[in-house]
Every structure is written in structure tokens, then in C-alpha cells.
Write a protein that holds these residues in place. Structure first.
Motif, PDB file in Angstrom:
ATOM      1  N   LEU A  29       0.824  -1.206   0.000  1.00 31.68           N
ATOM      2  CA  LEU A  29       0.000   0.000   0.000  1.00 31.68           C
ATOM      3  C   LEU A  29       0.859   1.257   0.000  1.00 31.68           C
ATOM      4  O   LEU A  29       0.605   2.203  -0.762  1.00 31.68           O
ATOM      5  CB  LEU A  29      -0.927  -0.008   1.221  1.00 31.68           C
ATOM      6  N   CYS A  33       1.233   4.028  -3.117  1.00 29.14           N
ATOM      7  CA  CYS A  33       0.907   5.445  -2.887  1.00 29.14           C
ATOM      8  C   CYS A  33       2.074   6.356  -3.266  1.00 29.14           C
ATOM      9  O   CYS A  33       1.876   7.413  -3.884  1.00 29.14           O
ATOM     10  CB  CYS A  33       0.512   5.672  -1.428  1.00 29.14           C
ATOM     11  N   ALA A 252      -7.882   2.774  -5.138  1.00 28.54           N
ATOM     12  CA  ALA A 252      -8.292   1.988  -3.969  1.00 28.54           C
ATOM     13  C   ALA A 252      -9.607   1.259  -4.243  1.00 28.54           C
ATOM     14  O   ALA A 252      -9.760   0.078  -3.893  1.00 28.54           O
ATOM     15  CB  ALA A 252      -8.428   2.901  -2.751  1.00 28.54           C
ATOM     16  N   LYS A 255      -9.020  -1.633  -6.545  1.00 26.40           N
ATOM     17  CA  LYS A 255      -8.395  -2.751  -5.826  1.00 26.40           C
ATOM     18  C   LYS A 255      -9.435  -3.518  -5.005  1.00 26.40           C
ATOM     19  O   LYS A 255      -9.396  -4.752  -4.921  1.00 26.40           O
ATOM     20  CB  LYS A 255      -7.274  -2.251  -4.914  1.00 26.40           C
TER      21      LYS A 255
END
Length: 298
Positions: A29, A33, A252, A255
Motif C-alpha cells: 500500500l 501510494c 483503492a 483494488k
């Protein structure tokens, strides 16, 4: 195991929380990012190098995992116990360490990029601490961590010192094709092993994730550099914030949606990461570039 058993004896609750926090900086994660922020808004060329390092090293690490198939420490020694909070993130085989690979790929590139000595020290300490946290939490042995760290450092330095030819537009097709072939090779290798006894497919799916991500990045690299050529700049700072915020949110959500695919099916796992990375590298920049052009003309 003796080193892990020594660390097990000095565990205290506050250190458990601290090390779990440190290991978070090697999570997928965090890396996604950082790459998205750099790629969409700051420095596309540097983001390319960072992502290339991450995916190439990841493909090598996952290949080693399914080749040697070394169990986690608590399986090697049933009397040993890992920190409970670290178990959900300890997927796949133990050797080499995936978190260490991710952290080393990310922070080594940041250390090489910055001109400030204190930041070089901070970034260098970051991946060393992530590696140590994996051992403290009991999810990896020193061998897992050191091999992963060494491999990732070698890949990072090779890519960094070859960065100028790698980023030349005339080499775009060669780089994309090279990564595509490497990813496809890992996919074929993992698929062959999956048909034979000895490979626990439920903990070997990370290899299919790496192959899907590498393939998606290879295709996205080629399409963006030859067709799209988007700019990280925006006419207003507010639009830059909008680009990043919407991009991270939609990534997000994508995902999460892709997470509903059967997680035990290698084909779906491969496809999910292929689509996710292609969205980050090509489709989202394409959509935002289209939005900016429409806004400009209106």
C-alpha cells in the motif's frame, strides 16, 4: 532460528507495536501510494525507475520463493511464535522476504535520488529497519531478509546507473519487451510448478501477482511513452490535488472491486494485478489528460 528465538525473549508490547508500525513502511500500500504520487504529480521519469526496480526485484524474489519453498519460521519450529499482529501480512513462502524487497527497492531509490545527506541516511535506515522488523516480528529469518535486501540492492544500483539509456525514448520498446518477457517467464514457471506436487498453491499466489503487475507495467510503459505522453504539471495547484486525490481513491476502489475475484485462482490473481497496474500507469493518466483538455477548450 536461534537469532529469532533471542529476539522473541526480548519482546515487549510497546516494541511489538513499534515494529509493526515500522514494517508497515514495506507494505504494498505504501509503495503504491508513493509511486502514484511521484508518477502522476511530481517526477514521471523517476517514478518509472522506482517502479521498474520494484517490479524486477519482485519478480526475482517471487521466483526464489516458489523455487525453494521454505516455510515460515513458526512452521520450521512449532515451538516458536511470531507476533500475532504480523501474521495476516505474512503471505507466501518465507524465503526471501517480500516486505524487505519492497522497502529496499523504494528507499534505496529515494536515497539515490536525494542530494541531502541526512535524507540519504534516513532512507537507508528505513529499509534496514523494515528488514529488522520482519525478524523481530518472527515472520522471517536473517537469511530471508539478507538475501532479499542484497538482491534488491543489486537490482536498484544496476537500474540507477543504467537510468539514462533505459529512459531514452528509442529504448522504450526494448525495456517494455524485456520486462514483459521476464514477467511472462515467471508466469509460465509458476504455472508449471503449480501442476506438480510440492507447491502449495494457496501460498504461492504472490508469484502470479508479481507476474501480473510486471506485465501490466510493461504494457503501460510502452503505451504511455509512445501514445499518451502525459505531463505531471497542472495549471493550478488545486487541480494537482484533485488529480492525486481522485487517482488514489479510484485506485483503492478498483483494488477493492478486483478483490472480489476468486483469490485462490491464479488466473484471476494475475488479471487483477495486471489491470490495477495498467490503470495506474496508463488509463488514469489518459482520463485525467482528457479531462484537462476538455476543461481547457471549454
Amino acid at each position: 532460528m536461534s537469532f529469532l528465538q533471542t529476539l522473541e525473549k526480548i519482546r515487549i508490547p510497546i516494541l511489538d507495536v513499534l515494529m509493526q508500525g515500522i514494517t508497515f513502511f514495506g507494505e504494498e500500500l505504501v509503495i503504491i501510494c508513493v509511486v502514484c504520487t511521484l508518477y502522476w504529480c511530481v517526477n514521471k521519469r523517476f517514478a518509472y525507475l522506482l517502479a521498474l526496480n520494484y517490479f524486477v526485484a519482485g519478480l526475482f524474489v517471487q521466483t526464489l520463493k516458489i523455487t525453494f519453498r521454505i516455510p515460515r519460521p513458526w512452521i520450521l519450529d512449532p515451538n516458536f511464535k511470531a507476533v500475532e499482529s504480523a501474521l495476516p501480512g505474512a503471505t507466501g513462502y518465507s524465503f526471501p522476504s517480500g516486505h524487505t524487497q519492497g522497502a529496499t527497492s523504494l528507499y534505496t531509490n529515494l536515497a539515490l535520488k536525494t542530494q541531502k545527506r541526512w535524507l540519504k541516511i534516513v532512507f537507508s535506515c528505513a529499509f534496514l529497519l523494515v528488514g529488522f522488523s520482519r525478524m523481530y516480528l518472527g515472520v522471517h529469518t536473517p537469511k530471508d531478509v539478507l538475501v532479499s535486501m542484497t538482491l534488491s540492492l543489486v537490482v536498484a544500483f544496476i537500474i540507477w546507473y543504467k537510468r539514462y539509456p533505459l529512459l531514452k525514448y528509442k529504448h522504450t520498446k526494448k525495456v517494455a519487451l524485456g520486462l514483459f518477457i521476464l514477467s511472462l517467464g515467471v508466469l509460465i514457471y509458476a504455472s508449471i510448478l503449480a501442476t506438480r506436487p510440492g507447491l502449495d498453491l494457496t501460498i504461492a499466489l504472490d508469484a502470479f501477482k508479481a507476474a501480473g503487475a510486471g506485465t501490466g507495467f510493461a504494457l503501460g510503459w510502452y503505451l504511455e511513452r509512445t501514445k499518451l505522453k502525459f505531463s505531471t504539471r497542472c495549471p493550478k495547484l488545486s487541480l494537482q490535488g484533485l488529480k492525486l486525490g481522485v487517482g488514489l481513491l479510484t485506485t483503492a476502489l478498483l483494488k477493492v472491486v478486483l478483490g472480489f475475484l476468486p483469490k485462490e485462482n491464479p488466473a484471476f490473481v494475475f488479471s487483477a494485478y495486471f489491470v490495477l497496474i495498467l490503470w495506474i500507469i496508463f488509463f488514469y493518466p489518459f482520463i485525467f489528460k482528457f479531462y484537462l483538455n476538455k476543461r481547457k477548450h471549454s
